[in-house]
Write an enzyme that holds these catalytic residues in place. Sequence first.
Site, short mmCIF file in Angstrom:
data_model
loop_
_atom_site.label_atom_id
_atom_site.label_comp_id
_atom_site.label_asym_id
_atom_site.label_seq_id
_atom_site.Cartn_x
_atom_site.Cartn_y
_atom_site.Cartn_z
N GLY A 22 0.33 -7.47 7.48
CA GLY A 22 -0.81 -7.14 6.64
C GLY A 22 -1.41 -8.39 6.05
N GLY A 24 -4.33 -9.69 2.84
CA GLY A 24 -5.20 -9.35 1.72
C GLY A 24 -5.88 -10.58 1.18
N MET A 26 -5.15 -12.38 -1.35
CA MET A 26 -4.29 -13.41 -1.90
C MET A 26 -3.27 -13.96 -0.91
SD MET A 26 -5.62 -13.80 -4.73
CE MET A 26 -4.48 -15.09 -5.21
N GLY A 27 -3.21 -13.44 0.32
CA GLY A 27 -2.26 -13.99 1.27
C GLY A 27 -1.94 -13.03 2.40
N VAL A 29 1.39 -10.89 4.77
CA VAL A 29 2.77 -10.41 4.87
C VAL A 29 3.14 -10.46 6.35
CG1 VAL A 29 4.36 -8.51 4.51
CG2 VAL A 29 2.55 -8.93 2.84
N LYS A 44 6.21 -12.30 2.20
CA LYS A 44 4.87 -12.36 1.61
C LYS A 44 4.57 -13.81 1.30
CE LYS A 44 2.33 -10.48 -2.37
NZ LYS A 44 2.45 -9.55 -3.53
N ASP A 139 0.71 -1.88 -11.66
CA ASP A 139 -0.25 -1.63 -10.58
C ASP A 139 0.27 -0.52 -9.68
OD1 ASP A 139 -2.61 -1.95 -9.13
OD2 ASP A 139 -1.81 -3.56 -7.88
#
Length: 609
Positions: A22, A24, A26-27, A29, A44, A139
């Site tokens: 995956g 996103g 911010m980085g 995985v 991650k 979250d």
Amino acid sequence: MSEPLVPGLLLAERYRLERVLGQGAMGQVWRCTDLRLEREVAVKLVASELRAGREQEVRLQREAKAAAILDHPGITAVFDAGEHGGWLYIVMQLLQGEDLQGVLERSPSGLPVQSALDLAAQIADALAAAHEGGVVHRDLKPANVMLVQRNRIKICDFGIAWQAGSEGVTRTGVLMGTPLYMSPEQWRGQRVDHRTDLYSLGCVLYSLLTGEPPYPATSLYALMTQHLTAEPPLLSSRRPEISGNIDALGVALLAKDPAARPADARAIQAALDRQSRTPVRVDGPPRDEAGMAVLRGPAVGGPAVTAAQVPRSSVPTSSPASRTATKAEAERAAQDIADPALRARALRRVAEAAIVGRPAATVEDPGPTRVAPPIDPDVALRHAVGPDARCRVMLQAARAAAGTEDAMTWLLTAAEEAGSVDTGTRADLLREITVALAPYDIDRAIYLANQIPGATVALRRDKEHAEIAVAAAVADPAGAERAARGLAGSTLRADTLARIAIALVERLPDTAEQIVRRIDARPQDRVVALTRLSAAFSARDPARAAALRRQADQELQSLGPQADRTRGAIVAALAKSDSTIAYYIAMEIRDTPLRDAALGTLVELLTEP
């Protein structure tokens, strides 16, 4: 610059990258092989160029520590953390399954009731373990809950978790969380505790049972308004087979006040476990003698209350009540500016304002303040030297006699006296006089305004008339509206009518709404006016505020390329009266330079002396 990530790369001489799972903002995985223990893991990674200074590094370390101290089958295990080639990384348990968001996408009407309750009970159990370990997730959402073998859940992504005893890196006033599942205290930028996770769990429960969160919305502002003010919908209104106890639990979890929510996740788990073993009903929730649904609250198993008694929470006025609140609002806006140079400039302005705004040093108490006795205006006039000084005395006398015929007499006399004053000073005096005269006689005030030096210039004259109209709003709403509608410029006309309406919110709310809805101006100016009035009504009349906001949203959608510029104008208009709403509207701007400009404007207005 961080080292490129490619299959086969070895992290810390131990973890071999296999493939991306995956990605996103911010980085990434990755699925990796732990060569030392010969097992598959998930890693991650966040690149150095994506970190917001040390804060992101500390946040990633916090995620690793927060999850590592928790030993629970419902929480994803963390094995290791470190840095390699400019990348921060966390090594985690590799989960075989699917997140609940994906599950819900295949079940748009929600899961079977018993399945949903069982999953929610598992989430509550895992949250209870986290909270007992001093960790708040902050979250929680379906995308952060994995469904693995044998229908068991795993909570993951503690990236913004807060751990008791840790030094905070999250700025007060900064939005943390996912909007659809955020608690009211998160929307307000306040500090949170375990009860914020309980609110998010309530939102997740709604999603599991109905297929969507309790407050779906098309804009951040509309979503914020719903989370802060709207009563939660009864789950049984969407799924009639849901029991009254589950209705009550849903309402209790979504209480606006954290103190009104269930005490802890263990109580929620116990309630859900009981309900998941109870056959679902096919009738409605239990009713009192008046036919009102009976709920349980504020905690599960607490005294019975009716839906009519569930307290409403109003949007707090976001006009900062202190220098500290203002600084937090300004800093939040500054931190969200994308352009590094503009962000640095905005943060510097916030810092400078904080220094300038420091309270004065404590001095010895001089004792009770002596209030001078009122001065007789006739005596003061005899001692006044020159027409300028005489006009000032008359203005003071008019203020002292406010609401009486004497006040109007003093103002008209002052206007005559102003004719003998030099041109520059006469303009300033007549402006004061006309605004003060407006509540008594708006037509005469406008006539005098036309005598102000320079008033032959149309724009300047209209600005004088606008101030008079606003000053007359409460005393003469019809006259004020008439004067405002005579203004030539669309933006000035809409702005003045909005200010008149806002002045009438408390005393004449229907008139206030009618004035704004009748505005005949450019579409973007109408949208700004509707949004301003919606914000003014938010605390007093949330239903009316929501209706005005829906109208503004509908008109905003029709503006096309002008929509973002209009949002910028709304931010400038609301910055000082409701900076929280202004911030969320700024964050809805899609064009990055325009969003940065709006946030910069918000910072400037909040840090003005």
